[in-house]
Motif scaffolding. Sequence first.
Motif, mmCIF file in Angstrom:
data_model
loop_
_atom_site.group_PDB
_atom_site.id
_atom_site.type_symbol
_atom_site.label_atom_id
_atom_site.label_comp_id
_atom_site.label_asym_id
_atom_site.label_seq_id
_atom_site.Cartn_x
_atom_site.Cartn_y
_atom_site.Cartn_z
ATOM 1 N N THR A 32 45.736 59.596 62.293
ATOM 2 C CA THR A 32 45.537 61.202 62.782
ATOM 3 C C THR A 32 46.765 61.625 62.329
ATOM 4 O O THR A 32 46.227 63.331 62.898
ATOM 5 N N SER A 36 45.747 65.331 61.003
ATOM 6 C CA SER A 36 46.673 66.321 61.481
ATOM 7 C C SER A 36 47.245 66.766 60.222
ATOM 8 O O SER A 36 47.077 68.277 60.285
ATOM 9 N N LEU A 63 41.161 68.626 75.367
ATOM 10 C CA LEU A 63 40.591 68.079 75.120
ATOM 11 C C LEU A 63 41.176 66.582 74.885
ATOM 12 O O LEU A 63 41.093 65.329 74.939
ATOM 13 N N THR A 67 38.999 63.129 75.822
ATOM 14 C CA THR A 67 39.189 61.860 75.562
ATOM 15 C C THR A 67 40.036 60.719 76.397
ATOM 16 O O THR A 67 39.000 59.433 76.416
ATOM 17 N N TRP A 75 33.065 58.096 71.585
ATOM 18 C CA TRP A 75 33.035 59.564 71.561
ATOM 19 C C TRP A 75 34.377 59.746 71.589
ATOM 20 O O TRP A 75 35.304 60.598 71.881
ATOM 21 N N LEU A 78 36.222 60.359 68.366
ATOM 22 C CA LEU A 78 36.420 61.905 68.385
ATOM 23 C C LEU A 78 36.466 62.950 68.286
ATOM 24 O O LEU A 78 37.635 63.584 68.158
ATOM 25 N N SER A 79 37.007 62.933 70.308
ATOM 26 C CA SER A 79 37.649 63.457 70.955
ATOM 27 C C SER A 79 39.571 63.428 70.542
ATOM 28 O O SER A 79 39.869 64.296 70.054
ATOM 29 N N ALA A 82 39.524 65.824 67.198
ATOM 30 C CA ALA A 82 39.513 66.651 68.393
ATOM 31 C C ALA A 82 40.677 67.364 68.511
ATOM 32 O O ALA A 82 41.439 68.667 67.370
ATOM 33 N N GLY A 85 42.968 67.501 65.547
ATOM 34 C CA GLY A 85 42.671 68.158 64.740
ATOM 35 C C GLY A 85 43.664 69.737 65.193
ATOM 36 O O GLY A 85 44.206 70.454 64.573
ATOM 37 N N PHE A 86 43.437 69.971 66.400
ATOM 38 C CA PHE A 86 43.384 70.955 66.949
ATOM 39 C C PHE A 86 45.035 71.303 66.764
ATOM 40 O O PHE A 86 45.695 72.670 66.411
ATOM 41 N N TYR A 89 46.573 72.489 63.817
ATOM 42 C CA TYR A 89 46.317 73.646 63.465
ATOM 43 C C TYR A 89 47.085 75.148 64.361
ATOM 44 O O TYR A 89 47.082 76.096 63.426
#
Length: 222
Positions: A32, A36, A63, A67, A75, A78-79, A82, A85-86, A89
């Motif tokens: 992660t 990230s 998010l 999670t 899933w 995946l979260s 997410a 990653g957010f 960003y």
Amino acid sequence: MHEQDYALAQTQVEQQEVSKVLRNTYGLLALTLAFSGLVAFVSQQLHLPHPGFLITLVGFYGLFFLTVKLRNSGWGLLSTFALTGFMGYTLGPILNRYLGMANGAEVISSAFAMTAFVFFGLSAYVLTTRKDMSFLAGFITAGFFVLVAAMLVSVFVEISGLQLAISAGFVLFASASILFQTSAIIHGGERNYLMATISLYVSIYNLFISLLQLFGIMGSDD
């Protein structure tokens, strides 16, 4: 005799479970952080705008709670990506802001090196000594509310040195969280590696951002 054998077997099972959670947590944490970092690099290179405080807050907690809800299913993985990653960003525009400073690259590299040193140092300390850091729960809870209150004050009132104090407070808060979460894993307080990963990731993110602010403030004073 049977009770001793049962206790020994139970201890071995618990140790195996702890080892499994540790392996999964640090393995996922490395992935992660890499993901990230990649998203942050793309965001920085493309000069993407920062989403703003409100969207960042909604995106993170949305998010995060997603999670938590999905932590026992595929899933949830995946979260987790997410979420990280957010946050990557949101880091890109922040890095660009510091790169605009005369010594911005030095500030970023210093914050990165210090973050890595603190995280590995604190983690190694708990894993080596195996001390129970559950007593930090009260400090972390109180620290959270104190920092939130200080941030709200800083929005409406300009007080000299307040931002520096807030950044230093977040460094202590993130460090205590790393100690607490690592201890929770090895002492059985945390058995879900997704939640352990997110907790450590958020602590590392906060630690890095706070050190960026500290080094940036000290650098600008020079």
